[in-house]
Motif scaffolding. Structure first.
Motif, mmCIF file in Angstrom:
data_model
loop_
_atom_site.group_PDB
_atom_site.id
_atom_site.type_symbol
_atom_site.label_atom_id
_atom_site.label_comp_id
_atom_site.label_asym_id
_atom_site.label_seq_id
_atom_site.Cartn_x
_atom_site.Cartn_y
_atom_site.Cartn_z
ATOM 1 N N LYS A 1 0.511 -1.072 0.461
ATOM 2 C CA LYS A 1 -0.399 -0.042 0.076
ATOM 3 C C LYS A 1 1.043 1.318 -0.534
ATOM 4 C CE LYS A 1 -2.890 -2.812 3.447
ATOM 5 N NZ LYS A 1 -3.020 -2.981 4.463
ATOM 6 N N ASN A 2 0.636 2.383 -0.709
ATOM 7 C CA ASN A 2 1.277 3.085 -0.676
ATOM 8 C C ASN A 2 0.402 4.356 -1.165
ATOM 9 O OD1 ASN A 2 3.806 2.650 -1.677
ATOM 10 N ND2 ASN A 2 3.063 1.756 -3.231
ATOM 11 N N ALA A 3 0.397 5.588 -0.575
ATOM 12 C CA ALA A 3 0.722 6.596 -0.640
ATOM 13 C C ALA A 3 1.018 8.333 -1.000
ATOM 14 C CB ALA A 3 -0.956 7.467 0.921
ATOM 15 N N PHE A 4 0.960 9.059 -1.593
ATOM 16 C CA PHE A 4 1.712 9.762 -2.477
ATOM 17 C C PHE A 4 1.130 10.808 -2.560
ATOM 18 C CE2 PHE A 4 2.701 6.623 -4.602
ATOM 19 C CZ PHE A 4 4.288 6.269 -4.183
ATOM 20 N N ILE A 5 2.104 12.653 -1.663
ATOM 21 C CA ILE A 5 1.757 13.514 -2.313
ATOM 22 C C ILE A 5 2.539 14.099 -3.202
ATOM 23 C CG2 ILE A 5 2.364 14.420 0.092
ATOM 24 C CD1 ILE A 5 -0.418 16.828 -0.534
ATOM 25 N N GLY A 6 2.693 15.282 -3.831
ATOM 26 C CA GLY A 6 3.434 15.816 -4.278
ATOM 27 C C GLY A 6 3.377 17.106 -5.221
ATOM 28 N N TYR A 7 4.454 17.525 -5.565
ATOM 29 C CA TYR A 7 4.191 18.783 -6.852
ATOM 30 C C TYR A 7 4.760 18.964 -7.672
ATOM 31 C CZ TYR A 7 5.224 23.919 -7.369
ATOM 32 O OH TYR A 7 4.931 25.000 -8.341
ATOM 33 N N ARG A 8 3.808 19.236 -8.879
ATOM 34 C CA ARG A 8 4.450 19.542 -10.779
ATOM 35 C C ARG A 8 5.238 20.321 -10.722
ATOM 36 N NH1 ARG A 8 3.634 15.222 -14.499
ATOM 37 N NH2 ARG A 8 2.795 14.153 -13.193
ATOM 38 N N ALA A 9 6.258 20.199 -10.843
ATOM 39 C CA ALA A 9 6.925 21.463 -10.853
ATOM 40 C C ALA A 9 6.723 22.157 -12.686
ATOM 41 C CB ALA A 9 8.367 21.101 -10.755
ATOM 42 N N GLY A 10 6.767 21.420 -13.520
ATOM 43 C CA GLY A 10 6.378 21.647 -15.062
ATOM 44 C C GLY A 10 5.568 20.094 -15.514
ATOM 45 N N ASP A 11 6.060 20.497 -16.965
ATOM 46 C CA ASP A 11 5.501 19.354 -17.490
ATOM 47 C C ASP A 11 6.093 17.570 -17.178
ATOM 48 O OD1 ASP A 11 3.255 20.119 -18.755
ATOM 49 O OD2 ASP A 11 4.315 20.930 -20.747
ATOM 50 N N GLY A 12 7.533 18.135 -17.301
ATOM 51 C CA GLY A 12 8.430 17.150 -16.961
ATOM 52 C C GLY A 12 8.725 16.342 -15.643
ATOM 53 N N LEU A 13 8.353 17.511 -14.752
ATOM 54 C CA LEU A 13 9.212 16.509 -13.494
ATOM 55 C C LEU A 13 8.071 17.191 -12.181
ATOM 56 C CD1 LEU A 13 12.186 17.052 -12.107
ATOM 57 C CD2 LEU A 13 12.277 19.833 -11.140
ATOM 58 N N ALA A 14 8.348 16.354 -11.221
ATOM 59 C CA ALA A 14 7.989 16.455 -10.167
ATOM 60 C C ALA A 14 8.195 16.064 -9.306
ATOM 61 C CB ALA A 14 6.563 15.293 -10.424
ATOM 62 N N PHE A 15 7.768 16.160 -8.207
ATOM 63 C CA PHE A 15 8.643 15.892 -6.420
ATOM 64 C C PHE A 15 7.279 15.471 -5.523
ATOM 65 C CE2 PHE A 15 10.830 19.610 -8.101
ATOM 66 C CZ PHE A 15 12.112 18.747 -8.358
ATOM 67 N N LEU A 17 6.333 12.972 -1.930
ATOM 68 C CA LEU A 17 6.778 12.166 -0.742
ATOM 69 C C LEU A 17 5.804 11.191 -0.701
ATOM 70 C CD1 LEU A 17 7.440 13.072 2.200
ATOM 71 C CD2 LEU A 17 5.791 14.190 3.153
ATOM 72 N N GLY A 18 6.501 9.718 0.383
ATOM 73 C CA GLY A 18 5.481 9.102 0.076
ATOM 74 C C GLY A 18 5.411 8.431 1.229
ATOM 75 N N TYR A 19 4.797 7.096 1.405
ATOM 76 C CA TYR A 19 4.059 6.520 2.955
ATOM 77 C C TYR A 19 3.603 5.510 1.820
ATOM 78 C CZ TYR A 19 2.230 3.659 6.049
ATOM 79 O OH TYR A 19 2.238 2.510 7.122
ATOM 80 N N HIS A 20 5.169 3.687 2.711
ATOM 81 C CA HIS A 20 4.870 3.009 1.740
ATOM 82 C C HIS A 20 4.421 1.962 2.498
ATOM 83 C CE1 HIS A 20 6.491 4.820 -1.706
ATOM 84 N NE2 HIS A 20 6.962 5.652 -0.611
ATOM 85 N N ASP A 21 3.966 0.817 3.207
ATOM 86 C CA ASP A 21 2.761 -0.048 3.751
ATOM 87 C C ASP A 21 4.190 -1.008 2.866
ATOM 88 O OD1 ASP A 21 2.804 -2.676 5.576
ATOM 89 O OD2 ASP A 21 0.758 -1.264 5.405
ATOM 90 N N LEU A 22 5.462 -1.104 3.379
ATOM 91 C CA LEU A 22 6.294 -3.332 2.606
ATOM 92 C C LEU A 22 5.866 -4.120 3.250
ATOM 93 C CD1 LEU A 22 9.535 -0.834 2.167
ATOM 94 C CD2 LEU A 22 7.207 -1.415 0.109
ATOM 95 N N GLY A 23 4.528 -4.332 3.952
ATOM 96 C CA GLY A 23 4.172 -5.490 4.325
ATOM 97 C C GLY A 23 4.717 -6.268 5.162
ATOM 98 N N GLU A 24 4.321 -7.749 5.398
ATOM 99 C CA GLU A 24 4.746 -8.312 6.849
ATOM 100 C C GLU A 24 4.856 -9.429 6.166
ATOM 101 O OE1 GLU A 24 1.049 -8.963 8.882
ATOM 102 O OE2 GLU A 24 0.619 -7.068 9.682
ATOM 103 N N LEU A 41 9.042 5.643 4.374
ATOM 104 C CA LEU A 41 8.847 7.346 3.790
ATOM 105 C C LEU A 41 9.644 7.620 3.154
ATOM 106 C CD1 LEU A 41 7.828 8.734 7.493
ATOM 107 C CD2 LEU A 41 6.357 8.461 6.311
ATOM 108 N N SER A 42 9.276 8.754 2.043
ATOM 109 C CA SER A 42 10.163 9.505 0.666
ATOM 110 C C SER A 42 9.723 10.094 0.404
ATOM 111 C CB SER A 42 10.058 7.511 0.010
ATOM 112 O OG SER A 42 8.149 8.414 -1.081
ATOM 113 N N LEU A 43 11.293 10.646 0.139
ATOM 114 C CA LEU A 43 11.067 11.487 -0.847
ATOM 115 C C LEU A 43 12.076 11.372 -2.266
ATOM 116 C CD1 LEU A 43 10.212 14.989 -0.471
ATOM 117 C CD2 LEU A 43 12.707 14.960 0.471
ATOM 118 N N SER A 44 10.831 12.072 -3.199
ATOM 119 C CA SER A 44 11.862 11.879 -4.844
ATOM 120 C C SER A 44 11.362 12.271 -5.573
ATOM 121 C CB SER A 44 11.555 10.122 -4.985
ATOM 122 O OG SER A 44 9.964 10.130 -4.977
#
Length: 136
Positions: A1-15, A17-24, A41-44
């Motif tokens: 399970k993943n959830a993301f929130i981000g910012y699109r800085a233009g047509d080809g670039l986005a940033f 912040l994500g939460y990842h439940d990688l399982g049991e 938790l990720s930043l990409s």
């Protein structure tokens, strides 16, 4: 399970912040059992290249802070332990726009896990995802 929130800085670039439940997981040899769960938790950054008006491919790179919580009965009743660290993550995928506000991504990410304190390579998580993007 993943959830993301981000910012699109233009047509080809986005940033993102994500939460990842990688399982049991559960490992047992008949005498002892090790159970655990992994979260991150990720930043990409995502850099895309258009293929058509509605489809593009993208690459993704960033960092994630992970936590592995384990329980075992090796040294008595349900001993608990945590390991955590910050490592790289990277991936690639394809993005298709359904409308100006909605897009679907098919992506594959590799998330490294290594415990610097114990100098141990815990392993990698390979995560295939279908992501729905909603633009406000």
């Amino acid at each position: 399970k993943n959830a993301f929130i981000g910012y699109r800085a233009g047509d080809g670039l986005a940033f993102q912040l994500g939460y990842h439940d990688l399982g049991e997981f559960s490992i047992s040899n008949g005498l002892t059992t090790l159970d655990g769960e992994t979260r991150s938790l990720s930043l990409s950054a995502l850099a895309g290249l258009p293929l058509t008006e509605r489809f593009s491919i993208f690459g993704r790179a960033g960092f994630h802070h992970w936590n592995v919580e384990t329980h075992s009965n090796v040294f008595g009743p349900r001993d608990r332990d945590d390991a955590n660290g910050t490592d790289v993550m990277y991936g690639a995928g394809i993005r298709g726009e359904i409308s100006e506000q909605v897009a679907i991504r098919l992506q594959y990410d590799k998330m490294k896990l290594s415990d610097e304190e114990d100098d141990a390579d815990i392993g990698d998580y390979d995560v295939a995802s279908v992501v729905m993007e909603l633009t406000l």
